[in-house]
Design a protein around this motif. Sequence first.
Motif, mmCIF file in Angstrom:
data_model
loop_
_atom_site.group_PDB
_atom_site.id
_atom_site.type_symbol
_atom_site.label_atom_id
_atom_site.label_comp_id
_atom_site.label_asym_id
_atom_site.label_seq_id
_atom_site.Cartn_x
_atom_site.Cartn_y
_atom_site.Cartn_z
ATOM 1 N N LEU A 111 0.824 -1.211 0.000
ATOM 2 C CA LEU A 111 0.000 0.000 0.000
ATOM 3 C C LEU A 111 0.854 1.256 0.000
ATOM 4 O O LEU A 111 0.518 2.248 -0.633
ATOM 5 C CB LEU A 111 -0.905 0.012 1.231
ATOM 6 C CG LEU A 111 -2.068 -0.984 1.261
ATOM 7 C CD1 LEU A 111 -2.756 -0.940 2.622
ATOM 8 C CD2 LEU A 111 -3.066 -0.681 0.159
ATOM 9 N N TYR A 112 1.964 1.221 0.747
ATOM 10 C CA TYR A 112 2.854 2.369 0.839
ATOM 11 C C TYR A 112 4.172 2.062 0.145
ATOM 12 O O TYR A 112 4.623 0.911 0.103
ATOM 13 C CB TYR A 112 3.103 2.737 2.307
ATOM 14 C CG TYR A 112 1.858 3.193 3.021
ATOM 15 C CD1 TYR A 112 1.424 4.519 2.923
ATOM 16 C CD2 TYR A 112 1.098 2.312 3.783
ATOM 17 C CE1 TYR A 112 0.270 4.943 3.562
ATOM 18 C CE2 TYR A 112 -0.061 2.729 4.420
ATOM 19 C CZ TYR A 112 -0.469 4.042 4.306
ATOM 20 O OH TYR A 112 -1.613 4.451 4.927
ATOM 21 N N ARG A 113 4.806 3.117 -0.380
ATOM 22 C CA ARG A 113 6.064 2.920 -1.107
ATOM 23 C C ARG A 113 7.211 2.556 -0.171
ATOM 24 O O ARG A 113 8.166 1.914 -0.568
ATOM 25 C CB ARG A 113 6.415 4.190 -1.882
ATOM 26 C CG ARG A 113 5.398 4.556 -2.958
ATOM 27 C CD ARG A 113 5.951 5.597 -3.923
ATOM 28 N NE ARG A 113 6.452 6.769 -3.241
ATOM 29 C CZ ARG A 113 5.702 7.824 -2.917
ATOM 30 N NH1 ARG A 113 4.406 7.824 -3.196
ATOM 31 N NH2 ARG A 113 6.237 8.862 -2.322
ATOM 32 N N GLY A 114 7.151 3.009 1.069
ATOM 33 C CA GLY A 114 8.176 2.681 2.055
ATOM 34 C C GLY A 114 9.377 3.601 2.052
ATOM 35 O O GLY A 114 10.204 3.551 2.967
ATOM 36 N N GLU A 115 9.488 4.451 1.032
ATOM 37 C CA GLU A 115 10.666 5.321 0.927
ATOM 38 C C GLU A 115 10.713 6.333 2.076
ATOM 39 O O GLU A 115 11.779 6.609 2.635
ATOM 40 C CB GLU A 115 10.648 6.045 -0.411
ATOM 41 C CG GLU A 115 10.763 5.118 -1.611
ATOM 42 C CD GLU A 115 10.508 5.834 -2.926
ATOM 43 O OE1 GLU A 115 10.313 7.076 -2.892
ATOM 44 O OE2 GLU A 115 10.485 5.164 -3.970
ATOM 45 N N THR A 116 9.548 6.875 2.437
ATOM 46 C CA THR A 116 9.501 7.875 3.512
ATOM 47 C C THR A 116 9.865 7.253 4.853
ATOM 48 O O THR A 116 10.619 7.837 5.644
ATOM 49 C CB THR A 116 8.102 8.508 3.575
ATOM 50 O OG1 THR A 116 7.802 9.098 2.307
ATOM 51 C CG2 THR A 116 8.029 9.567 4.653
ATOM 52 N N LEU A 117 9.336 6.065 5.130
ATOM 53 C CA LEU A 117 9.687 5.376 6.370
ATOM 54 C C LEU A 117 11.175 5.067 6.409
ATOM 55 O O LEU A 117 11.842 5.279 7.432
ATOM 56 C CB LEU A 117 8.888 4.077 6.499
ATOM 57 C CG LEU A 117 9.259 3.180 7.685
ATOM 58 C CD1 LEU A 117 9.014 3.890 9.007
ATOM 59 C CD2 LEU A 117 8.488 1.862 7.629
ATOM 60 N N HIS A 118 11.710 4.583 5.290
ATOM 61 C CA HIS A 118 13.131 4.230 5.222
ATOM 62 C C HIS A 118 13.995 5.465 5.495
ATOM 63 O O HIS A 118 14.974 5.405 6.266
ATOM 64 C CB HIS A 118 13.442 3.649 3.847
ATOM 65 C CG HIS A 118 14.631 2.761 3.827
ATOM 66 N ND1 HIS A 118 14.807 1.753 2.925
ATOM 67 C CD2 HIS A 118 15.738 2.705 4.617
ATOM 68 C CE1 HIS A 118 15.939 1.126 3.138
ATOM 69 N NE2 HIS A 118 16.526 1.690 4.168
ATOM 70 N N GLN A 119 13.644 6.589 4.892
ATOM 71 C CA GLN A 119 14.403 7.820 5.096
ATOM 72 C C GLN A 119 14.301 8.308 6.535
ATOM 73 O O GLN A 119 15.285 8.801 7.110
ATOM 74 C CB GLN A 119 13.902 8.895 4.133
ATOM 75 C CG GLN A 119 14.238 8.609 2.673
ATOM 76 C CD GLN A 119 13.526 9.548 1.715
ATOM 77 O OE1 GLN A 119 12.780 10.443 2.129
ATOM 78 N NE2 GLN A 119 13.732 9.347 0.422
ATOM 79 N N TYR A 120 13.113 8.166 7.109
ATOM 80 C CA TYR A 120 12.933 8.597 8.504
ATOM 81 C C TYR A 120 13.831 7.777 9.429
ATOM 82 O O TYR A 120 14.495 8.328 10.315
ATOM 83 C CB TYR A 120 11.467 8.446 8.910
ATOM 84 C CG TYR A 120 11.207 8.841 10.348
ATOM 85 C CD1 TYR A 120 11.069 10.180 10.704
ATOM 86 C CD2 TYR A 120 11.122 7.874 11.354
ATOM 87 C CE1 TYR A 120 10.837 10.546 12.023
ATOM 88 C CE2 TYR A 120 10.891 8.243 12.674
ATOM 89 C CZ TYR A 120 10.754 9.577 13.003
ATOM 90 O OH TYR A 120 10.551 9.944 14.313
ATOM 91 N N ILE A 121 13.846 6.473 9.237
ATOM 92 C CA ILE A 121 14.679 5.601 10.076
ATOM 93 C C ILE A 121 16.141 5.970 9.930
ATOM 94 O O ILE A 121 16.877 6.092 10.924
ATOM 95 C CB ILE A 121 14.442 4.125 9.710
ATOM 96 C CG1 ILE A 121 13.017 3.703 10.070
ATOM 97 C CG2 ILE A 121 15.460 3.229 10.434
ATOM 98 C CD1 ILE A 121 12.633 2.336 9.553
ATOM 99 N N GLU A 122 16.577 6.182 8.687
ATOM 100 C CA GLU A 122 17.980 6.531 8.454
ATOM 101 C C GLU A 122 18.338 7.845 9.138
ATOM 102 O O GLU A 122 19.456 8.005 9.661
ATOM 103 C CB GLU A 122 18.256 6.631 6.956
ATOM 104 C CG GLU A 122 19.723 6.878 6.624
ATOM 105 C CD GLU A 122 20.005 6.829 5.137
ATOM 106 O OE1 GLU A 122 21.195 6.851 4.768
ATOM 107 O OE2 GLU A 122 19.048 6.759 4.342
ATOM 108 N N THR A 123 17.412 8.781 9.147
ATOM 109 C CA THR A 123 17.662 10.093 9.749
ATOM 110 C C THR A 123 17.731 10.032 11.268
ATOM 111 O O THR A 123 18.570 10.691 11.888
ATOM 112 C CB THR A 123 16.561 11.083 9.337
ATOM 113 O OG1 THR A 123 16.557 11.209 7.913
ATOM 114 C CG2 THR A 123 16.785 12.453 9.962
ATOM 115 N N ILE A 124 16.856 9.207 11.871
ATOM 116 C CA ILE A 124 16.725 9.240 13.329
ATOM 117 C C ILE A 124 17.700 8.316 14.053
ATOM 118 O O ILE A 124 18.048 8.556 15.211
ATOM 119 C CB ILE A 124 15.267 8.903 13.734
ATOM 120 C CG1 ILE A 124 15.003 9.330 15.186
ATOM 121 C CG2 ILE A 124 14.960 7.436 13.534
ATOM 122 C CD1 ILE A 124 13.574 9.157 15.617
#
Length: 276
Positions: A87-100
Amino acid sequence: MGKVAVVLSGGGLRGLAHIGALRAIRSLGIPIHEYIGTSMGSLICSLAAGGMDIEEMERHALALRSEDILDLGLLHMVRKGLGASSLYRGETLHQYIETIVPIDSFKLLDKPLLVNSVELSRGEEVYWGSEGLNDVPVHEAVYASCAVPGIFPPSKIGGSYYVDGGVGTNVPVHVARQRNADLIIAVNLGLPALSRPDEVPEQKGILDIILQSNGLMMRRILQLQLREFYEYPLILIEPHFPSRRMFDFGETDRSIRAGERAALNVLRDHPLLALA
């Protein structure tokens, strides 16, 4: 006190309750020697093992909004139809994890960290951070552990695809046992049983249905696994939540408080801590 391992389960945004549980553990002066996490639990474990303090975790949690981690792939689903991977592309979650994530190398973390996911083709559980599996960046391992099938796309690591660790074990206490923990403190955020036989949980759509179904499956697996631990030094904490939804951004603060309250109620004067 001997080696204490903390095991944090998945549970969507309810996983923010882990922050409160960690605060309770700190307030009681209980040392933590190792972190083992699944899905959202893997993210909180990665923050703690990387040295982030509880107050900073809470600030990040209270500032979290849906657009920080959710990126609905409507165009992709229209093009692919039933061939769409999520349902979701996952790119935003992946970037958030990498940032935090404060430290992106398993070898440089303040405390040992294990993060589980499941290899999609063979169905094998993989514990990133263990010997031979500690060269992957922490953010890659955490995303793989959070990749709920159907919700986020699988993570490709080294030619294989990996999905949410909860598909195998949502509360991997057996790994802490294998690693010779003298005491295991586990926080389970799987869906609780309904309080009344006639209670019907609210359904908001396909996302809630998928996640609630996964939660029920994980709870059943946990019940079977815990039968082996009736004589092992395991303390299980299961916070109560007013919402059964997995992505309820309006319950962040209450989730953190629920985790702290449940952990204090269970850990304070617990006989296993008196013996440690």
